[in-house]
Each structure stands twice: as structure tokens, then as C-alpha cells.
Design a protein around this motif. Structure first.
Motif, PDB file in Angstrom:
ATOM      1  N   GLY A  27       0.800  -1.216   0.000  1.00 20.86           N
ATOM      2  CA  GLY A  27       0.000   0.000   0.000  1.00 20.86           C
ATOM      3  C   GLY A  27       0.831   1.264   0.000  1.00 20.86           C
ATOM      4  N   ARG A  28       1.957   1.262   0.696  1.00 21.78           N
ATOM      5  CA  ARG A  28       2.824   2.444   0.724  1.00 21.78           C
ATOM      6  C   ARG A  28       3.453   2.701  -0.638  1.00 21.78           C
ATOM      7  NH1 ARG A  28       3.740   5.146   5.938  1.00 21.78           N
ATOM      8  NH2 ARG A  28       2.463   3.869   7.306  1.00 21.78           N
ATOM      9  N   VAL A  29       3.871   1.630  -1.297  1.00 23.66           N
ATOM     10  CA  VAL A  29       4.458   1.771  -2.626  1.00 23.66           C
ATOM     11  C   VAL A  29       3.391   2.239  -3.614  1.00 23.66           C
ATOM     12  CG1 VAL A  29       5.584   0.538  -4.519  1.00 23.66           C
ATOM     13  CG2 VAL A  29       6.236   0.052  -2.173  1.00 23.66           C
ATOM     14  N   ALA A  30       2.183   1.685  -3.502  1.00 25.88           N
ATOM     15  CA  ALA A  30       1.097   2.074  -4.396  1.00 25.88           C
ATOM     16  C   ALA A  30       0.697   3.533  -4.180  1.00 25.88           C
ATOM     17  CB  ALA A  30      -0.106   1.159  -4.183  1.00 25.88           C
ATOM     18  N   ALA A  31       0.700   3.989  -2.933  1.00 27.36           N
ATOM     19  CA  ALA A  31       0.355   5.386  -2.643  1.00 27.36           C
ATOM     20  C   ALA A  31       1.410   6.331  -3.212  1.00 27.36           C
ATOM     21  CB  ALA A  31       0.223   5.591  -1.139  1.00 27.36           C
ATOM     22  N   THR A  32       2.671   5.965  -3.118  1.00 22.51           N
ATOM     23  CA  THR A  32       3.744   6.785  -3.688  1.00 22.51           C
ATOM     24  C   THR A  32       3.630   6.829  -5.204  1.00 22.51           C
ATOM     25  OG1 THR A  32       5.176   6.139  -1.856  1.00 22.51           O
ATOM     26  CG2 THR A  32       6.243   7.117  -3.762  1.00 22.51           C
ATOM     27  N   ALA A  33       3.323   5.680  -5.816  1.00 23.24           N
ATOM     28  CA  ALA A  33       3.168   5.642  -7.272  1.00 23.24           C
ATOM     29  C   ALA A  33       1.987   6.504  -7.721  1.00 23.24           C
ATOM     30  CB  ALA A  33       2.970   4.199  -7.732  1.00 23.24           C
ATOM     31  N   ALA A  34       0.878   6.441  -6.988  1.00 20.59           N
ATOM     32  CA  ALA A  34      -0.293   7.253  -7.343  1.00 20.59           C
ATOM     33  C   ALA A  34       0.017   8.744  -7.201  1.00 20.59           C
ATOM     34  CB  ALA A  34      -1.482   6.866  -6.462  1.00 20.59           C
ATOM     35  N   LEU A  35       0.794   9.104  -6.192  1.00 20.86           N
ATOM     36  CA  LEU A  35       1.194  10.496  -5.984  1.00 20.86           C
ATOM     37  C   LEU A  35       2.008  11.013  -7.170  1.00 20.86           C
ATOM     38  CD1 LEU A  35       1.921  12.401  -3.027  1.00 20.86           C
ATOM     39  CD2 LEU A  35       4.062  11.866  -4.139  1.00 20.86           C
ATOM     40  N   ILE A  36       2.944  10.199  -7.664  1.00 25.19           N
ATOM     41  CA  ILE A  36       3.778  10.604  -8.789  1.00 25.19           C
ATOM     42  C   ILE A  36       2.951  10.644 -10.075  1.00 25.19           C
ATOM     43  CG2 ILE A  36       5.786   9.980 -10.193  1.00 25.19           C
ATOM     44  CD1 ILE A  36       6.938   8.660  -7.658  1.00 25.19           C
ATOM     45  N   LEU A  37       2.087   9.650 -10.277  1.00 28.46           N
ATOM     46  CA  LEU A  37       1.271   9.612 -11.487  1.00 28.46           C
ATOM     47  C   LEU A  37       0.330  10.809 -11.588  1.00 28.46           C
ATOM     48  CD1 LEU A  37       0.377   5.824 -11.594  1.00 28.46           C
ATOM     49  CD2 LEU A  37       1.819   7.043 -13.204  1.00 28.46           C
ATOM     50  N   ASP A  53       3.994  12.228 -13.809  1.00 27.36           N
ATOM     51  CA  ASP A  53       5.128  11.598 -14.469  1.00 27.36           C
ATOM     52  C   ASP A  53       4.894  10.091 -14.571  1.00 27.36           C
ATOM     53  OD1 ASP A  53       6.625  13.968 -14.773  1.00 27.36           O
ATOM     54  OD2 ASP A  53       7.314  13.832 -12.705  1.00 27.36           O
ATOM     55  N   GLY A  54       5.827   9.403 -15.213  1.00 33.16           N
ATOM     56  CA  GLY A  54       5.734   7.963 -15.364  1.00 33.16           C
ATOM     57  C   GLY A  54       6.386   7.237 -14.195  1.00 33.16           C
ATOM     58  N   VAL A  55       5.878   6.030 -13.890  1.00 33.44           N
ATOM     59  CA  VAL A  55       6.377   5.246 -12.761  1.00 33.44           C
ATOM     60  C   VAL A  55       6.646   3.815 -13.212  1.00 33.44           C
ATOM     61  CG1 VAL A  55       5.838   4.337 -10.476  1.00 33.44           C
ATOM     62  CG2 VAL A  55       5.119   6.623 -11.082  1.00 33.44           C
ATOM     63  N   ILE A  56       7.798   3.294 -12.808  1.00 40.05           N
ATOM     64  CA  ILE A  56       8.147   1.894 -13.020  1.00 40.05           C
ATOM     65  C   ILE A  56       8.319   1.275 -11.641  1.00 40.05           C
ATOM     66  CG2 ILE A  56       9.818   0.309 -14.029  1.00 40.05           C
ATOM     67  CD1 ILE A  56      10.685   2.795 -15.781  1.00 40.05           C
ATOM     68  N   ALA A 105      -3.834  -2.052  -6.757  1.00 37.36           N
ATOM     69  CA  ALA A 105      -3.704  -1.126  -5.628  1.00 37.36           C
ATOM     70  C   ALA A 105      -3.508   0.311  -6.118  1.00 37.36           C
ATOM     71  CB  ALA A 105      -2.535  -1.551  -4.738  1.00 37.36           C
ATOM     72  N   VAL A 106      -2.667   0.491  -7.137  1.00 37.54           N
ATOM     73  CA  VAL A 106      -2.435   1.837  -7.670  1.00 37.54           C
ATOM     74  C   VAL A 106      -3.687   2.346  -8.364  1.00 37.54           C
ATOM     75  CG1 VAL A 106      -1.065   3.198  -9.300  1.00 37.54           C
ATOM     76  CG2 VAL A 106       0.043   1.461  -7.909  1.00 37.54           C
ATOM     77  N   ARG A 107      -4.356   1.486  -9.115  1.00 38.57           N
ATOM     78  CA  ARG A 107      -5.578   1.878  -9.830  1.00 38.57           C
ATOM     79  C   ARG A 107      -6.658   2.342  -8.860  1.00 38.57           C
ATOM     80  NH1 ARG A 107      -8.740  -2.498 -13.245  1.00 38.57           N
ATOM     81  NH2 ARG A 107      -9.350  -3.089 -11.146  1.00 38.57           N
ATOM     82  N   GLY A 108      -6.735   1.713  -7.707  1.00 39.97           N
ATOM     83  CA  GLY A 108      -7.730   2.109  -6.718  1.00 39.97           C
ATOM     84  C   GLY A 108      -7.428   3.444  -6.064  1.00 39.97           C
ATOM     85  N   MET A 109      -6.186   3.918  -6.148  1.00 41.66           N
ATOM     86  CA  MET A 109      -5.805   5.193  -5.536  1.00 41.66           C
ATOM     87  C   MET A 109      -5.841   6.364  -6.510  1.00 41.66           C
ATOM     88  SD  MET A 109      -2.710   3.982  -3.130  1.00 41.66           S
ATOM     89  CE  MET A 109      -2.937   2.636  -1.985  1.00 41.66           C
ATOM     90  N   LEU A 110      -6.119   6.083  -7.771  1.00 36.56           N
ATOM     91  CA  LEU A 110      -6.221   7.145  -8.771  1.00 36.56           C
ATOM     92  C   LEU A 110      -7.691   7.534  -8.950  1.00 36.56           C
ATOM     93  CD1 LEU A 110      -3.712   5.888 -11.456  1.00 36.56           C
ATOM     94  CD2 LEU A 110      -3.423   7.820  -9.931  1.00 36.56           C
ATOM     95  N   PRO A 111      -7.964   8.751  -9.427  1.00 36.42           N
ATOM     96  CA  PRO A 111      -9.357   9.163  -9.615  1.00 36.42           C
ATOM     97  C   PRO A 111     -10.034   8.363 -10.724  1.00 36.42           C
ATOM     98  CG  PRO A 111      -7.878  10.830 -10.463  1.00 36.42           C
ATOM     99  CD  PRO A 111      -7.033   9.827  -9.744  1.00 36.42           C
ATOM    100  N   ASN A 112     -11.331   8.158 -10.572  1.00 28.10           N
ATOM    101  CA  ASN A 112     -12.100   7.389 -11.554  1.00 28.10           C
ATOM    102  C   ASN A 112     -12.645   8.311 -12.637  1.00 28.10           C
ATOM    103  OD1 ASN A 112     -11.756   4.943 -10.180  1.00 28.10           O
ATOM    104  ND2 ASN A 112     -13.422   5.441  -8.785  1.00 28.10           N
ATOM    105  N   ASN A 113     -11.758   8.870 -13.429  1.00 26.19           N
ATOM    106  CA  ASN A 113     -12.151   9.723 -14.542  1.00 26.19           C
ATOM    107  C   ASN A 113     -11.083   9.633 -15.630  1.00 26.19           C
ATOM    108  OD1 ASN A 113     -10.030  11.282 -13.550  1.00 26.19           O
ATOM    109  ND2 ASN A 113     -11.370  12.774 -12.571  1.00 26.19           N
TER     110      ASN A 113
END
Length: 143
Positions: A27-37, A53-56, A105-113
Motif C-alpha cells: 500500500g505504501r508503494v502504491a500510494a507513492t506511485a499514485a502520488l507521482i502519477l 510523471d511515469g512510474v516503473i 492497488a495503484v488503480r484504486g488510488m487514482l481518480p475514476n475519470n
């Protein structure tokens, strides 16, 4: 003071960041990825513009789920058919497809639009330590 609106040429400059999930909470990694995305790590963040930005993410197989989440947490989806509710336990999901678990996990932290959909196209997730995005010259992100 006026509201900052990014210019079109500012939005085209995308950097790529590398996140290593080894030994870290999923969850912490997914939250960081969502923040960058989303672009929230930039001082020029604008909620109605795609400034992320992009995340790998590498080593998803070595990500950790704390507590009893491996046994008690399920990924649930519906096929669209009558009686088509499906679910899979995270213990099985992490052993077979750990990259999908991180993606969900990352998809669930991004907005649904449309902004969230566009941001999700810049996410690359790998179970191991090797990735195919050397041409993007990713920087290691340490927060």
C-alpha cells in the motif's frame, strides 16, 4: 495572486521514476506511485490537468502485506453476468500475479475519470528486478 495554470509545453515534459517494492508495504508503494502519477510531488500541481510523471515499479513479488491481509483480503470483481461475482484471495494473487496486485492497488488510488485513466497508462509494473524501460532513463525515487 492568480491561480497557476500550466502551459501545454510544461505538460509534455514527463520524467520517469523507478520505485523498488522489495521489503516495503504494498500500500505504501502504491500510494507513492499514485502520488507521482497524479503529479502531486511537483510544486506546479494542478488538479484538472495531467501533470504527472511515469512510474516503473520493480520487485512486486517481494512486497509485503502486513497483518492478516494475505488470508483476509480479497480482490473482488464482477463479470457482468448474473451470479458473476468473482473473488481471489491475496495470498493466491501475490503468489501467481504480484504485478497485478500492485496494479490494482495503484488503480484504486487514482481518480475514476479520464485523468486517472491517462495516468494509468504511464504505470509499468514488474514482478522481478528487470524492466524494459531503460530508454526512458528512470530516476530512483526516494521519499
Amino acid at each position: 495572486m492568480s491561480t497557476y495554470m500550466p502551459k501545454a509545453e510544461d505538460l509534455k515534459q514527463k520524467k520517469w521514476y523507478l520505485l523498488d517494492a522489495e521489503g516495503k508495504s504494498l500500500g505504501r508503494v502504491a500510494a507513492t506511485a499514485a502520488l507521482i502519477l497524479r503529479g502531486k510531488h511537483k510544486p506546479t500541481f494542478t488538479p484538472n490537468a495531467d501533470c504527472g510523471d511515469g512510474v516503473i515499479i520493480i520487485n512486486c513479488a517481494k512486497a509485503v502485506l502486513t497483518g492478516k491481509k494475505l488470508e483476509q483480503k480479497h480482490y473482488i470483481w464482477h463479470t457482468g453476468w448474473i451470479g458473476g461475482l468473482k473473488k481471489i484471495q491475496y495470498k493466491e494473487l501475490m503468489s501467481t500475479n504480484p504485478d497485478k496486485a500492485m496494479f490494482y492497488a495503484v488503480r484504486g488510488m487514482l481518480p475514476n475519470n479520464t485523468l486517472g485513466d491517462k495516468a494509468l497508462t504511464r504505470l509499468r509494473v514488474y514482478a522481478g528486478s528487470e524492466h524494459e524501460q531503460q530508454a526512458q532513463k528512470p530516476e530512483v525515487y526516494n521519499a
